[in-house]
Scaffold this active site. Structure first.
Site, short mmCIF file in Angstrom:
data_model
loop_
_atom_site.label_atom_id
_atom_site.label_comp_id
_atom_site.label_asym_id
_atom_site.label_seq_id
_atom_site.Cartn_x
_atom_site.Cartn_y
_atom_site.Cartn_z
N CYS A 132 -1.48 17.49 -0.01
CA CYS A 132 -2.56 17.78 -0.98
C CYS A 132 -3.29 19.07 -0.61
O CYS A 132 -3.94 19.67 -1.46
CB CYS A 132 -3.52 16.59 -1.09
SG CYS A 132 -4.25 16.09 0.48
N ASN B 18 0.87 -1.18 0.00
CA ASN B 18 0.00 0.00 0.00
C ASN B 18 0.91 1.23 0.00
O ASN B 18 1.73 1.36 0.90
CB ASN B 18 -0.90 -0.01 1.25
CG ASN B 18 -1.71 1.26 1.42
OD1 ASN B 18 -2.11 1.58 2.54
ND2 ASN B 18 -1.98 1.98 0.36
N GLY B 19 0.73 2.09 -0.99
CA GLY B 19 1.56 3.28 -1.06
C GLY B 19 2.06 3.47 -2.48
O GLY B 19 1.60 2.79 -3.40
N CYS C 183 -0.59 10.06 6.48
CA CYS C 183 -1.45 10.80 5.55
C CYS C 183 -2.71 11.27 6.28
O CYS C 183 -3.48 10.45 6.78
CB CYS C 183 -1.82 9.87 4.40
SG CYS C 183 -3.20 10.45 3.41
N CYS D 7 -1.65 13.91 -4.97
CA CYS D 7 -0.94 13.05 -4.02
C CYS D 7 0.00 12.14 -4.81
O CYS D 7 -0.39 11.57 -5.82
CB CYS D 7 -1.92 12.19 -3.24
SG CYS D 7 -1.07 11.03 -2.14
N TYR E 233 -10.93 10.85 4.94
CA TYR E 233 -11.79 10.12 4.01
C TYR E 233 -11.54 8.61 3.97
O TYR E 233 -12.50 7.83 3.97
CB TYR E 233 -11.59 10.68 2.60
CG TYR E 233 -12.27 9.88 1.52
CD1 TYR E 233 -13.64 9.97 1.32
CD2 TYR E 233 -11.54 9.02 0.71
CE1 TYR E 233 -14.27 9.22 0.33
CE2 TYR E 233 -12.16 8.27 -0.28
CZ TYR E 233 -13.52 8.37 -0.47
OH TYR E 233 -14.13 7.62 -1.44
N CYS F 148 1.18 14.12 6.94
CA CYS F 148 1.37 14.62 5.58
C CYS F 148 0.06 15.27 5.16
O CYS F 148 -0.98 14.60 5.14
CB CYS F 148 1.72 13.49 4.61
SG CYS F 148 1.83 14.10 2.91
P1 AMP Z 1 -15.28 15.60 -6.59
O1 AMP Z 1 -16.59 15.35 -7.21
O2 AMP Z 1 -14.17 15.40 -7.58
O3 AMP Z 1 -15.19 16.95 -5.90
O4 AMP Z 1 -15.03 14.46 -5.49
C1 AMP Z 1 -15.36 14.66 -4.15
C2 AMP Z 1 -16.01 13.41 -3.60
O5 AMP Z 1 -15.18 12.28 -3.83
C3 AMP Z 1 -16.22 13.51 -2.10
O6 AMP Z 1 -17.55 13.08 -1.86
C4 AMP Z 1 -15.23 12.54 -1.49
O7 AMP Z 1 -15.86 11.79 -0.45
C5 AMP Z 1 -14.82 11.63 -2.60
N1 AMP Z 1 -13.36 11.46 -2.68
C6 AMP Z 1 -12.38 12.29 -2.34
N2 AMP Z 1 -11.17 11.79 -2.60
C7 AMP Z 1 -11.37 10.58 -3.15
C8 AMP Z 1 -10.50 9.55 -3.64
N3 AMP Z 1 -9.19 9.71 -3.66
N4 AMP Z 1 -11.09 8.44 -4.12
C9 AMP Z 1 -12.41 8.28 -4.14
N5 AMP Z 1 -13.28 9.22 -3.70
C10 AMP Z 1 -12.78 10.35 -3.21
#
Ligand code: AMP
Length: 476
Positions: free
Chosen positions: A453, A102-103, A252, A398, A258, A450
């Site tokens: 982002c 993972n990473g 992170c 990231c 999230y 970290c």
């Molecule tokens: P966006 O529509 O691009 O603004 O995505 C934001 C939504 O995606 C939020 O509801 C977050 O919960 C979810 N989110 C944020 N980062 C990730 C990620 N790396 N992978 C999957 N979902 C993400």
């Protein structure tokens, strides 16, 4: 982002790995795999898709032995290839070895080019294979020394679980970007019971996982985190800890925001409590008169509870999630992503009609999700829609294991908060500040995170932003 799991000396090693991967499924849904170790012979089941689909009774029957490692892999836009499925498995002059990672290594491209120049042939796009190739070139004569040698040549984020013919190895990079925790299955391996077991590290039943939620399912006890820069060997002699060079601790922070499950502990800290604190802090920084606090399920639920608690505004489940569709973040085109949001969420009109609504989500990346949600809530009759985000504006990609879009695609890299607010058609928009986030996760001089982002402060320098093509080939 991915999830890793490992188990040492348990007769149900493959079955328990399967359960552990189930608890880590949120960390990656593209593919999964388990490699089991039956007295030095490695057996593998690896496939595209989710854990419950891959590990049928027949598949599990192909995984004998009392040691196993497992992996769930995160969905990316371009790299969904069978050859990238983990754990990777290799044969060298020292015997068999398998690894789950993972990473993300930041210098993967340079290392790969150098190794290819020296004659290496790669069978995947995975940066994890770079680690195996570096091990194979090491002159050291045991796997642990080869691994130390290889890790001394790579930079970036790695939480690794490996099995050799007679060892289980768990490693966390010197910054500890990704989590990794050690646990013990109680009631197995020692006739004197849990107390006897604790005093007998050789008795077996050791487990390692990306998150403690995997232990809860197995009724394993969390023992401690694998420390940043620790390489832990579990074998017939018990546990032996080796140290990689020291570096500042940098878990992170997006794991707390999230990725991790709210029922997990990260470096001993509760994700749930951190998210409550983020919501409370957000309410303090961006108050607004309103009738209901509505979370974007599931990722915004706990922070919304914190917001409601601090503001005194009632919490309502005004949006309902359909759990039978996947995550919508990384999909090939805007049109499909748009459709995905509508598939995933529905509004409850009688809770929202004529209300002033505060809608809370954990992050805003491209802004696509927020705009759809604001429209959905307005369409259900809300009078005002105020968006609150329980993390700061994401304005950097990231490079340590989360598949974020390129910088240009990030809403906050080119637009002000006011511009984003109008793009998502909200009445107001408020983000948690970076100091507010640090406070919520309990960061201090000894425990820092970290947050590149959000702040652009990259703990491991990035030479340049990879082009979109290279980005697609970054495997995590
Ligand atoms: P966006 O529509 O691009 O603004 O995505 C934001 C939504 O995606 C939020 O509801 C977050 O919960 C979810 N989110 C944020 N980062 C990730 C990620 N790396 N992978 C999957 N979902 C993400």
């Amino acid at each position: 982002m991915c999830g890793v799991f490992g188990i040492w000396r348990h007769p149900e090693a493959a079955n328990l790995s399967y359960l552990g991967l189930h608890a880590l499924q949120h960390r990656g849904q593209e593919s999964a795999g388990v490699v089991s170790n039956d007295r030095g012979i490695l057996h593998a089941v690896r496939a595209m898709g989710q854990v419950r689909k891959i590990f049928t009774r027949d598949a599990l029957a192909q995984l004998p032995g009392d040691i196993a490692i497992g992996h769930v892999r995160y969905t990316t836009s371009g790299g969904s290839l069978v050859k990238n499925i983990q754990p990777l498995w290799a044969q060298s002059r020292l015997g068999s070895i398998a690894v789950a990672h993972n990473g993300n290594l930041v210098d993967e491209a340079e290392l790969r080019a150098k190794l290819e120049e020296q004659g290496a042939i790669f069978s995947s796009h995975s940066d994890t294979e770079v680690i195996l190739q570096l091990m194979a070139r090491s002159r050291a004569d045991d796997f642990v020394a080869q691994l130390v040698d290889a890790l001394g040549q790579v930079r970036g984020a790695y939480s690794l679980v490996l099995t050799t013919e007679d060892k289980l190895i768990a490693v966390r990079d010197p910054h500890g970007f990704r989590p990794l925790v050690l646990g013990r299955l109680s009631g197995y391996g020692d006739p004197t019971g849990p107390a006897g077991l604790a005093a007998n590290p050789r008795a077996g039943g050791w487990v390692v996982a990306s998150e403690t939620a995997a232990f809860d399912l197995l009724e394993a006890q969390r023992v401690r985190d694998i420390e940043p820069g620790e390489l832990l060997v579990i074998d017939e002699h018990g546990l032996t800890s080796h140290r990689l060079p020291r570096a500042p601790r940098r878990l992170c922070v997006f794991e707390h925001v999230y990725f991790a499950r709210p029922d997990s502990l990260l470096d001993g800290a509760s994700v749930y409590e951190a998210r409550i604190a983020m919501g409370e802090q957000l309410a303090q920084e961006h108050p607004v008169p309103a009738d209901a606090v509505v979370p974007v399920p599931d990722s915004g639920v706990v922070a919304a509870l914190g917001y409601a608690r601090h503001s005194g505004i009632p919490f309502e489940m005004g949006l309902i999630r359909n759990h039978y569709v996947g995550r919508t973040f990384i999909e090939p085109s805007d049109s499909i992503r748009h459709f995905g949001v509508r598939l995933k969420l529905n509004a409850v009109p009688h809770l929202l009609r004529d209300k002033r609504v505060v809608v809370v989500d954990d992050s805003l990346v491209r802004g696509t999700t927020s705009r759809k949600i604001v429209r959905l809530i307005r369409h259900a009759g809300a009078r005002e829609v105020h968006v609150r985000i329980s993390s700061p504006p994401v304005n950097g990609s990231c490079f340590y294991g989360i598949d974020t879009p390129t910088r240009a695609e990030l809403a906050a890299s080119t637009q002000s908060v006011e511009q984003i607010c109008s793009a998502i058609e909200a009445d107001s928009l408020g983000y948690l500040s970076a100091p507010g986030l640090r406070r919520a996760v309990g960061a201090d001089d000894h425990k820092s995170f970290c947050d590149a982002c959000f702040t652009g402060d990259y703990p491991v320098p990035i030479a340049r932003e990879p082009s979109p093509r290279q980005l697609r080939l970054i495997e995590v």
